[in-house]
Design an enzyme around this catalytic site. Sequence first.
Site, PDB file in Angstrom:
ATOM      1  N   HIS A   1       0.727  -1.322   0.104  1.00 28.14           N
ATOM      2  CA  HIS A   1       0.020   0.076  -0.037  1.00 28.14           C
ATOM      3  C   HIS A   1       1.015   1.375   0.000  1.00 28.14           C
ATOM      4  CE1 HIS A   1      -2.704   3.101   1.260  1.00 28.14           C
ATOM      5  NE2 HIS A   1      -2.068   3.234   2.460  1.00 28.14           N
TER       6      HIS A   1
ATOM      7  N   ASP B   1       8.865  21.253 -26.403  1.00 30.31           N
ATOM      8  CA  ASP B   1       8.700  20.093 -25.637  1.00 30.31           C
ATOM      9  C   ASP B   1       9.718  20.197 -24.538  1.00 30.31           C
ATOM     10  OD1 ASP B   1       8.506  16.931 -25.351  1.00 30.31           O
ATOM     11  OD2 ASP B   1       8.025  16.898 -27.086  1.00 30.31           O
TER      12      ASP B   1
ATOM     13  N   TRP C   1       7.443  -0.268   3.785  1.00 28.94           N
ATOM     14  CA  TRP C   1       8.014   0.699   2.738  1.00 28.94           C
ATOM     15  C   TRP C   1       9.518   1.058   3.122  1.00 28.94           C
ATOM     16  CZ3 TRP C   1       9.429   5.727   1.451  1.00 28.94           C
ATOM     17  CH2 TRP C   1       9.398   6.761   2.276  1.00 28.94           C
TER      18      TRP C   1
ATOM     19  N   SER D   1      14.530   5.665 -13.111  1.00 24.08           N
ATOM     20  CA  SER D   1      13.459   6.568 -14.037  1.00 24.08           C
ATOM     21  C   SER D   1      13.318   7.978 -13.695  1.00 24.08           C
ATOM     22  CB  SER D   1      12.281   5.771 -14.080  1.00 24.08           C
ATOM     23  OG  SER D   1      11.224   6.554 -14.196  1.00 24.08           O
ATOM     24  N   SER D   2      13.229   8.179 -12.303  1.00 22.30           N
ATOM     25  CA  SER D   2      12.757   9.479 -11.627  1.00 22.30           C
ATOM     26  C   SER D   2      14.139  10.425 -11.912  1.00 22.30           C
ATOM     27  CB  SER D   2      12.545   9.409 -10.360  1.00 22.30           C
ATOM     28  OG  SER D   2      11.325   8.687 -10.033  1.00 22.30           O
TER      29      SER D   2
ATOM     30  N   HIS E   1      13.385  11.706   3.745  1.00 17.43           N
ATOM     31  CA  HIS E   1      12.722  12.780   3.999  1.00 17.43           C
ATOM     32  C   HIS E   1      12.704  13.803   2.847  1.00 17.43           C
ATOM     33  CE1 HIS E   1      10.379  15.013   6.913  1.00 17.43           C
ATOM     34  NE2 HIS E   1      10.856  15.874   6.294  1.00 17.43           N
TER      35      HIS E   1
ATOM     36  N   GLU F   1      12.121  12.730   0.183  1.00 16.62           N
ATOM     37  CA  GLU F   1      11.050  12.226  -0.684  1.00 16.62           C
ATOM     38  C   GLU F   1       9.687  12.852  -0.092  1.00 16.62           C
ATOM     39  OE1 GLU F   1      10.783   9.972  -3.387  1.00 16.62           O
ATOM     40  OE2 GLU F   1       8.500   9.414  -3.047  1.00 16.62           O
TER      41      GLU F   1
ATOM     42  N   TYR G   1       8.970  16.024   0.514  1.00 15.65           N
ATOM     43  CA  TYR G   1       8.732  16.979  -0.120  1.00 15.65           C
ATOM     44  C   TYR G   1       8.855  16.932  -1.524  1.00 15.65           C
ATOM     45  CZ  TYR G   1       9.728  18.659   4.493  1.00 15.65           C
ATOM     46  OH  TYR G   1       9.681  18.658   5.915  1.00 15.65           O
TER      47      TYR G   1
ATOM     48  N   SER H   1      -0.913  26.545  -5.888  1.00 19.54           N
ATOM     49  CA  SER H   1      -0.616  27.904  -5.707  1.00 19.54           C
ATOM     50  C   SER H   1      -0.890  28.594  -7.409  1.00 19.54           C
ATOM     51  CB  SER H   1       1.037  28.099  -5.774  1.00 19.54           C
ATOM     52  OG  SER H   1       1.420  27.551  -4.767  1.00 19.54           O
TER      53      SER H   1
ATOM     54  N   HIS I   1      14.932  12.917  12.338  1.00 15.84           N
ATOM     55  CA  HIS I   1      13.952  13.147  13.060  1.00 15.84           C
ATOM     56  C   HIS I   1      13.172  11.625  12.832  1.00 15.84           C
ATOM     57  CE1 HIS I   1      11.512  15.333   9.834  1.00 15.84           C
ATOM     58  NE2 HIS I   1      11.170  14.073   9.735  1.00 15.84           N
ATOM     59  N   HIS I   2      13.394  10.810  11.941  1.00 13.39           N
ATOM     60  CA  HIS I   2      12.801   9.715  11.621  1.00 13.39           C
ATOM     61  C   HIS I   2      13.425   8.489  12.691  1.00 13.39           C
ATOM     62  CE1 HIS I   2      10.364  10.751   8.246  1.00 13.39           C
ATOM     63  NE2 HIS I   2      11.291  11.466   8.001  1.00 13.39           N
TER      64      HIS I   2
ATOM     65  N   THR J   1       6.936  26.491   5.477  1.00 15.51           N
ATOM     66  CA  THR J   1       5.727  25.640   5.165  1.00 15.51           C
ATOM     67  C   THR J   1       4.533  26.765   5.494  1.00 15.51           C
ATOM     68  OG1 THR J   1       6.880  23.659   5.609  1.00 15.51           O
ATOM     69  CG2 THR J   1       4.596  23.517   5.393  1.00 15.51           C
TER      70      THR J   1
ATOM     71  N   LYS K   1       3.901  29.541   3.346  1.00 19.37           N
ATOM     72  CA  LYS K   1       3.095  29.309   2.076  1.00 19.37           C
ATOM     73  C   LYS K   1       1.480  29.239   2.765  1.00 19.37           C
ATOM     74  CE  LYS K   1       6.359  26.179  -0.646  1.00 19.37           C
ATOM     75  NZ  LYS K   1       6.054  26.321  -1.762  1.00 19.37           N
TER      76      LYS K   1
ATOM     77  N   ARG L   1       1.150   1.059  15.280  1.00 22.44           N
ATOM     78  CA  ARG L   1       0.993   1.010  13.720  1.00 22.44           C
ATOM     79  C   ARG L   1       1.545  -0.539  13.172  1.00 22.44           C
ATOM     80  NH1 ARG L   1       5.443   4.902  10.875  1.00 22.44           N
ATOM     81  NH2 ARG L   1       4.447   3.850   8.883  1.00 22.44           N
TER      82      ARG L   1
END
Lengths: 209, 628
Positions: free
Chosen positions: B80, B109, B144, B174-175, B258, B260, B262, B273, B307-308, B333, B336, B455
């Site tokens: 998931h 293009d 994950w 790919s990314s 982390h 990731e 963002y 925006s 922090h993880h 943040t 914004k 969890r």
Amino acid sequence: MSAASASSGAGHDEVFDEHHWRSLGVDNVKLAFWTFLGSDCFFFASLIGTYMYYRGQSLVGPYPLDVFSVEVTSISTFVLLMSSFTMALAVLFSKTNRRGATVAMLLATAAMGATFVAFQMYEFAHFFHEGLTLQGNLFGSTFYTLTGFHGTHVALGVLWLLASTFWYVKGWIRGDEGIAIEVAGLYWHFVDIVWIVIFTVVYLMEFVR
Amino acid sequence: MSTAATNVAHHADVEHEEDNSLTSWLTTVDHKRIGKLYMFSALFFFALGGLEALLIRLQLMWPENHFISAQTYNEMFTMHATTMIFLSIMPLSAAFFNFLIPLQIGARDVAFPRLNALSYWLFLFGALFLNFSFFFSGLPDGGWFGYANMTLAKYSPGHSIDFWILGLAILGNSSMMAGFNFITTILNLRTPGMTMFRMPIFTWMSLVVQFLIVMSFPMITVGLLLMLFDRSFGTNFYFPPNGGDPLLWQHLFWLFGHPEVYILILPAMGIVSEILPVAARKPLFGAPFVIFSGIMIGFVGFGVWSHHMFTTGLGPVADAAFSTTTMLIAVPTAVKIFNWIATLWGGKIRFTVPAVFAITFVFLFTIGGLSGVMHASPPVDLQQQDSYFIVAHFHYVLVGGAFTGLMSGVYFYWPKMFGRYLDERAGWISWVLLFIGINLTFFPMHFLGAMGMPRRTWQYPVGAGYDMWNMVATVGSWFIAVGFLVTLASAVANAFFGKGKKAPADPWDAATLEWSIASPPPHYNFKKLPTVASDRPYWDEKHEGGPAVSQEVIAVDAPSHVEMPPPSWWPLGQALFQGGFFAAFLIGGGTGQFDADRFMIQLPIQLLLAAGMLYCMFGWIREDARPR
């Protein structure tokens, strides 16, 4: 190249050639390649970081000083660093269309790169013979992984240089127009610089007491 | 272009009928088509990931339930998360990168159209490969985050974790290639007058995201390679008995993980925006602040990974440092969020479906952000770690935030992509169901977490007091499912069965270049590239008497000298060989030691595939119309 879609933007008088328009005035391939090199820095930084993290943490030998021969590696390092010099000359000669000299310098660079790879293969075989394996201890795992990935980069660079030489002789790429050889040079210098860091961190630091 | 012969048919002045053959889609290099491919792939995988979520929720509906086995449950929460992050939200963002960036900056293009196609095919290969694990040794079940040393061969035998490692490596590949492509496109293909600070905010946020991608993915690639080596060759990177340290994996993973976060949220922020100013009929309030906040989020995002890992005991200095940076990142943040509110403030807001989704984004993301900043404090985090409170937090930012923001983008840009509006009534029904569903599902998880429910737990005991809120959450999950299916059905009916009202070029009276061309845009995008004089060029032309950028004014005929890149088979071929090369690691993998016999099967196959890659590369370069 086609004729420009001769168009002048509102309020602009000069002819605007959209096929050659680049906002930064840099070739697209060059810009993308610099981005790739930046990204590859993070790749090697992670590998070098892993090596540093585990430096001196091996539970069993052989340890670095048991196998390293700084003389042999210094020779291969010297060869690789000198190849950056011939690479720079190849780019320089190609700019002014000195075709013979360009081909000679490209081949010399490839040869020196291949020499470095050969040295590394010898070194790996020798270390393996001394009992240093990928599985045996942390030093083996980190050493072979880090230098192996660097060696793979060099080997791919040699293939690239040989292909570039072939394309150059065939006339598919040029040095005075376009940047194919220059980009190959960027890669080559990058791989060289990474080796300077690896040689310092992995080899030379073992002799600092 | 020199090899003009192959390109004649692709001169943009040939107004050919839209070619919808399978070949034309397999060989396409058109950024708009690739965007659509990304979009439908993402919607498909979103449905798949949603199905996995529903199974999780059904299992947790009652205490001590036996709806699915513990093993299946582990596979479901792993897939998931992996599906939603890498196969849904990232490609849905990529759909917008592809479709919008060239249009917003006034380009025909991306910088490297074939590389762009390669990115898509490699993504699809990786996504299918990851899920094909189901047919071999069961789906991956390591979470994950794939924490070592649980994911080493000793504790996770079989091939399912190898599928996960290699699938992620392919997707990262790919990314990263897409990242190099988009950075070059944004920096170098801006139309004259389109300075960096006249670029639309979505393009800006995309640029930040591409930098995050090209800097963070190499680190997880190394982490994954080391894990692959541990599993396939018997190295000791994460194996404590031989001196390895599982924490190294956590560092490499979260150094990527982390940023990731963002990578997932910034595209949605960019889309919102774009939509809020159009909805409020005002320029974006403090646009440079929004841009610099995005940049700062990107920078600081690289300095908060530990922090993880507060509960791993890194020591007070590290904890204090990462706690500080984590609190710091709340500042841009919040900037914004205040800018979005100030944009709406005093505006004559048009409550269209995309506008309402965008406002919902601001509301739900704020809730997720507020619970997020709580975890910045190590002592608080020690209590919340691995509880449902965390699950509540990141579902508010990823579903309430990223997903809702992207949904607003789907409704907003659909008319531009397909030439027809998405059905408005379906949009409202979908919004109501999703809004109820998201809050009903994820808000009670705060309570569950505060009560101590861990969890990734398959069952909870009777009498633990978790029953009611779990039931509420399960009911809510069905609201989300139906809400999403309404949009999906409406999208499929629109794109494949011609349903929906025809849309004009500028359906929302918007400000940026993409609305100044036809809906859907022609193959070549702009008849003539416009010259831009402000950050709202099309708005200024329409309402402020600014210089013309719209095609009806500056160009009448289709361009006759523009050469669009011809279609190519090489990207698809290259993707198959490259993906296959990664996939072949399966042969020797999974045993936790070097198996010479298997390796001698793997090696020749990989050499063959590498030769195929080289063949494609040579063909690719030979085909290149512009030799460099």
